[in-house]
Write an enzyme that holds these catalytic residues in place. Structure first.
Site, PDB file in Angstrom:
ATOM      1  N   SER A 145       0.772  -1.105   0.119  1.00 36.17           N
ATOM      2  CA  SER A 145      -0.024   0.184   0.239  1.00 36.17           C
ATOM      3  C   SER A 145       0.847   1.648  -0.215  1.00 36.17           C
ATOM      4  CB  SER A 145      -0.464   0.248   1.083  1.00 36.17           C
ATOM      5  OG  SER A 145      -1.393   1.546   1.903  1.00 36.17           O
ATOM      6  N   TYR A 158      -1.974  -0.464  10.597  1.00 40.26           N
ATOM      7  CA  TYR A 158      -1.822  -1.035   9.152  1.00 40.26           C
ATOM      8  C   TYR A 158      -0.258  -0.745   7.937  1.00 40.26           C
ATOM      9  CZ  TYR A 158      -3.465  -1.726   3.588  1.00 40.26           C
ATOM     10  OH  TYR A 158      -3.716  -1.688   2.597  1.00 40.26           O
TER      11      TYR A 158
END
Length: 259
Positions: A145, A158
């Site tokens: 990401s 995350y």
């Protein structure tokens, strides 16, 4: 809007056997479909199938956030495929904590590491003997990401897991290069998927702005489509990328700063 400019070569991945995690919807489902369109045989997994899950793939229900779950899935996948040439680690999830880093419960840090990072490590470890047997030309793509390099406090757990995934991918690429097995990492930006949409809605509500404002700053003028990421995967696992390994590729419409 995503523009389909050419039809995939229907035999580009003919004879290739692929494993895709988190393939029930969003980016994962788009990756599964793109590999199927190229002629690959695909096995995928998620906790549950959805209407988006490509029907031509073999779906194995499972939970790969644990080592036992990974072993159960990879064993079943190898029973189905015989061996494997392509691995795409896409399984991921996170919840935003608008109260900041200290508001993220300890168990969510563990959950984030297990699903967003260690699931890929474990899947790759279980499938490496088969990949080595398949030999040169095999490829692994880990879906990370943009948050790995531009972390925000509400998603620190995350972001940290995805940063670890980036680092791990680089090390794995160096280790597997002598065997001709390539490893790449993709860092998606603001892609329109159900999970990411829910997080963006949380941010929009907290800021008191329309949801569209959250993706309004993408330099190329639109948020991503899952197929944007699937096309990048298709390139990286193909022979067109035979001299590409160890990269962390941002596919984000130009949002990330120079890295």
């Amino acid at each position: 809007m995503f523009r389909t400019t050419t039809s995939p070569d229907p035999i580009e991945f003919a004879g290739k056997r692929a494993v895709v995690t988190g393939g029930s919807r969003g980016i994962g489902a788009a990756v599964v479909q793109r590999l199927l369109d190229g002629g690959a045989t695909v096995v995928t997994t998620a906790r549950n199938a959805t209407d988006e899950t490509p029907k031509a793939a073999t779906f194995i229900q499972g939970d790969i956030s644990t080592l036992a779950g990974v072993r159960a899935f990879t064993s079943a996948a190898l029973d189905e495929l015989g061996s494997v040439d392509i691995v795409v680690n896409n399984a991921a999830a996170a919840g935003a904590h608008l109260g900041g880093i200290a508001s993220i419960p300890d168990e969510e840090w563990i959950d984030a590491l297990n699903l967003n990072y260690l699931s890929a490590v474990r899947v790759n470890n279980e499938l490496l003997p088969a990949l080595r047997e398949a030999g040169a030309g095999s490829a692994i793509v880990n879906i990370s990401s943009g948050a790995a390099v531009t972390p925000m406090p509400p998603l620190a757990h995350y972001s940290a897991a995805k940063a670890a995934l980036n680092n791990y991918g680089k090390a794995l690429a160096a280790e597997l290069a002598p065997a001709g097995i390539r490893v790449a990492t993709i860092m998606p930006g603001n892609v329109l998927t159900p999970g990411a949409d829910a997080i963006r809605q949380n941010f929009a509500d907290a800021m008191g702005v329309p949801l569209a404002d959250i993706t309004a700053g993408v330099p190329l003028g639109r948020p991503g489509d899952p197929r944007d990421i699937a096309e990048a995967v298709a390139f990286l696992v193909s022979d067109r990328a035979q001299w590409v390994t160890g990269v962390s590729l941002a596919v984000d419409g130009g949002e990330l700063p120079i890295i």
